[in-house]
Design a protein around this motif. Sequence first.
Motif, PDB file in Angstrom:
ATOM      1  N   ASP A   1      -3.287  -9.087 -15.945  1.00 53.40           N
ATOM      2  CA  ASP A   1      -1.912  -8.813 -15.518  1.00 53.40           C
ATOM      3  C   ASP A   1      -1.815  -8.793 -13.995  1.00 53.40           C
ATOM      4  O   ASP A   1      -2.234  -7.839 -13.343  1.00 53.40           O
ATOM      5  CB  ASP A   1      -1.470  -7.475 -16.106  1.00 53.40           C
ATOM      6  N   ALA A   2      -1.230  -9.860 -13.433  1.00 51.66           N
ATOM      7  CA  ALA A   2      -1.125  -9.971 -11.976  1.00 51.66           C
ATOM      8  C   ALA A   2      -0.059  -9.057 -11.391  1.00 51.66           C
ATOM      9  O   ALA A   2       0.015  -8.870 -10.172  1.00 51.66           O
ATOM     10  CB  ALA A   2      -0.836 -11.420 -11.590  1.00 51.66           C
ATOM     11  N   SER A   3       0.781  -8.450 -12.229  1.00 52.25           N
ATOM     12  CA  SER A   3       1.825  -7.558 -11.712  1.00 52.25           C
ATOM     13  C   SER A   3       1.286  -6.191 -11.336  1.00 52.25           C
ATOM     14  O   SER A   3       1.980  -5.403 -10.680  1.00 52.25           O
ATOM     15  CB  SER A   3       2.932  -7.386 -12.750  1.00 52.25           C
ATOM     16  N   LEU A   4       0.077  -5.888 -11.748  1.00 54.29           N
ATOM     17  CA  LEU A   4      -0.510  -4.590 -11.430  1.00 54.29           C
ATOM     18  C   LEU A   4      -0.881  -4.521  -9.953  1.00 54.29           C
ATOM     19  O   LEU A   4      -1.075  -5.540  -9.291  1.00 54.29           O
ATOM     20  CB  LEU A   4      -1.735  -4.336 -12.300  1.00 54.29           C
ATOM     21  N   ASP A   5      -1.000  -3.321  -9.465  1.00 53.63           N
ATOM     22  CA  ASP A   5      -1.294  -3.099  -8.047  1.00 53.63           C
ATOM     23  C   ASP A   5      -2.318  -1.970  -7.926  1.00 53.63           C
ATOM     24  O   ASP A   5      -2.002  -0.856  -7.506  1.00 53.63           O
ATOM     25  CB  ASP A   5      -0.002  -2.732  -7.314  1.00 53.63           C
ATOM     26  N   PRO A   6      -3.552  -2.214  -8.319  1.00 60.19           N
ATOM     27  CA  PRO A   6      -4.578  -1.166  -8.375  1.00 60.19           C
ATOM     28  C   PRO A   6      -4.764  -0.434  -7.046  1.00 60.19           C
ATOM     29  O   PRO A   6      -4.686  -1.042  -5.981  1.00 60.19           O
ATOM     30  CB  PRO A   6      -5.834  -1.928  -8.763  1.00 60.19           C
ATOM     31  N   GLN A   7      -5.032   0.862  -7.160  1.00 57.62           N
ATOM     32  CA  GLN A   7      -5.202   1.682  -5.958  1.00 57.62           C
ATOM     33  C   GLN A   7      -6.318   2.696  -6.144  1.00 57.62           C
ATOM     34  O   GLN A   7      -6.357   3.437  -7.131  1.00 57.62           O
ATOM     35  CB  GLN A   7      -3.909   2.445  -5.635  1.00 57.62           C
TER      36      GLN A   7
END
Length: 689
Positions: free
Chosen positions: A611-617
Motif C-alpha cells: 500500500d503506497a498510500s501509507l506513510d510509516p513513521q
Amino acid sequence: MSEQHSKARRHRRSRKALAIGVPLALTAAGTMAYGDAFGVFGQDAEPTASAAAPSWATATADGFASVNSLGQNGTYGGRDGQIVTVKTQADLEKYATASEPYVIVVAGTINMNPVGKEIKVQSDKTIVGAGTSGHIVGGGFFLGQGVHNVIIRNLTIRDSYQGVWNDKDHDFDAIQMDGAHHVWIDHNDLRHMADGLIDVRKDSTNVTVSWNKLSDNNKTFGIGWTDNVVTDITIHHNWFRETEQRNPSTDNAAHAHLYNNFLEDVAGTTIKSSYGNYSRGRTKMVLENSYFQGMKNPVTKDSTAALVQKGNTFVGTSGRNESGGTAFDPKGYYGYTLDKTADVPAKVKSGVGPRGSIGTTAAATGTKAAAATTLTVAKDGSGQYSTVQAAVNAVPANNPSRVVIAVKPGTYRETVKVPANKPHVTIQGTGGSRKDTVIVYGNAAGTPKPGGGTYGTSGSATVAAEADDFQARNLTISNDFDEKANQNLSGHQAVALRTAADKVFLDGVIVDGDQDTLLLDTAAKDKLGRVYVTNSYVMGNVDFIFGRASAVIDRSVITLKKRWDGTSAGYVTAPSTAANRKGILIANSAVNGDVSNRSFYLGRPWHAGGDASLDPQTTVRNTSLSAAVRTTPWTDMGGFSWKQDRFAEYRNTGPGAGSAGSERPQLSDAQAAGQEVADWLGGWTPTAS
C-alpha cells in the motif's frame, strides 16, 4: 512488512506539546481541578482542610521513629497541616518541598522527569498513596541534613533501573536520607531501582521501616556510611524477595532492631542472594523472630560488630549464619509485640505493601468506594479460574466499567483473546516481579491450525487485545516458538502480544519473542489506535515492534536478541502508519542487547500489502543506543525507500548514536516540539486502574 510514500514527508509541527517523556496525565499541572472530600489537586489550587481528618492522616510511627530525641517527639508527619491531593510531579514537588506541614495524597501514577529525580522532601510531611493507585515511577525521594518528622507510606516506588545490574553510574534511589531523623517508611512497594531501594546514610537516625515489600533489586537497603555510631533504626515485618545484597547491610548503627522480617530467595529465579542481614563496623544489632528461606549467607557479621539472634527460622539456607557480642534490649527504648516466627511468611506476604484502606476517600468518609470488579486466576485452583482466558470469558459483553483479572504467579501456557466487545479489562500479575506471572504460547504464522490453514502473523499472538481501554501490568507475555526446530515451516513470524484497539496501556511488562514480538495494530486502517508502553521490556530481533498504531515506548528497555542460528542481524521497528497519523515513538529508553556491534537497524518501512498510500513513521529520541545500532540506522523494505517516509532521531546518546546526515535524519528543536509523548497520546490520559 513494507512501506513507502511517493514523496518525502516533512516533519510537521503540531500544537505545543508537553515536556518530553512525560505523559499527559503527569504534566497537566496548569489545569486546576477540585478533588475529593479531603483535598484538591492542580498546580493553581489551594489546599483545603478536611473537617475530620481520617486515621491514616494522623497515624504515628512505632519503633525508634517513635522515640523522643533531637527535639522531636515521635514521628507524625504532616498531621498538623492540610490534606492535599496531587496527580502531577509539579504538585507533588510543590507540597513536599514546602516549609509548612502537609499530608500529601498521591492519587495516580507520576513518572519522574528527568528519570532518577529525587524530590527533596522537607520536614513535617506525610506522603501517602491513595489506596493502591499511588505510583512514583523512575525516581524517588531525598531527605537531607536535618530534615525530620517525615512519613512515606502506602506508595509504589519503582523502575528507575537503567539496564545495568551493578550500576555505579546512576544513584537513583527510591528513598534516600542523608542526615535526616524521625522518618517512618511504611506499607510501600519498592522495586527495580537503579541503586538502592532505601538508603539510610550519614548519621540519619530514629528511623522505622515497616510492612514494606522490597523486591527485584541489587543493592537493596543500606544503612551507615560514616564512622560515627549514631543511627537508631527499627526494621520489622518487611518482605525481601529477589534482592541480591544489603538486605539490609548495617554499618556503625548504634541500635539496629530487626524483627519479624521475611527474607526469601526463590528457587529458579534469576536474582540470587549474596547475603541477608549484615551487621558490620560497630553496629549493635538485635535480630528476632525473622524467617529466612533459601537465602545464601542469611546472617553475617564482621569482627567488630555485635549481633544477637533470638527465635529466627532458617529453611533451605546456606553459608554464613553468625551471631556474637552484646547488643541491647529494644524494650528499653519502646514497646513492641513479636509475632510467632512460624507465622511470619504468611502474615508478612499478606500484609506488606499499599493498602486500599489508606489514603482513600472511603477511608476518610467511612463510605465504601466504588471498586473495579476483580476476577482471580490461579493454576493451583486457589482462584476463581485456572486459566486467563476463562476469566476473560467471564467478563460480560459491553461491560461498562473496569474488570481486573488478577493472575497469581505461575506459567500459563495458553492463548488469550480479549474481544472488541469487552472493554476496560486489566490483566495484572500479582507476584513480586513481572517475571513471576508468565503467559506463553508457541504459535507462528506458519503453524497449522486445527481446522486447516495456518495462523498467519496476527493469528499467532499469545495474547490478543482487541478491546479499547485494555491494560496489562506486572507480567510477562511471551511467544516461545522454536525457529531452529521448525526450519521446514514457512512463516516464522511469532507474535507475543497483539493490540488492535485504542487507549491501550502496558505498564511494567515484559514482551518477549524473536520475529514480530509486539504487533501494535488498530481495529481498522481508518481507526485510531493509541498505545502507551512504559517501564517495560520488549525483546526480539526482526521487526519486533511493528504495526499501524500510534504507539509510544517510553522509559523502557528494548533488548536486541540473536537469531535462531546465533547470528546478529535485525530491525527494531517496522511501522505501517496511515498517512496523517502518528506512528511509533521511542522516547527516554535504552536499546541494547548481547548482539554484535553495528548489526541492528532502528527500523524500516512496512507498506503492508504494498500500500503506497501509507506513510510509516518511527521517531527515536532521548534514548540510549548501544553499539549494536548501525551507523546508518534506517533501511528500505519491500521496494519502498525509507527516505520517502518518516524516520528520524533526536538527541540520542550512547555509542550507537550519531550526528545528522543524509543517512541519519535528526529533528530540529522546532520539529521535536511537535513529536513529544503528549502529541502521540492526543488528549488521552493513561492512568493505572
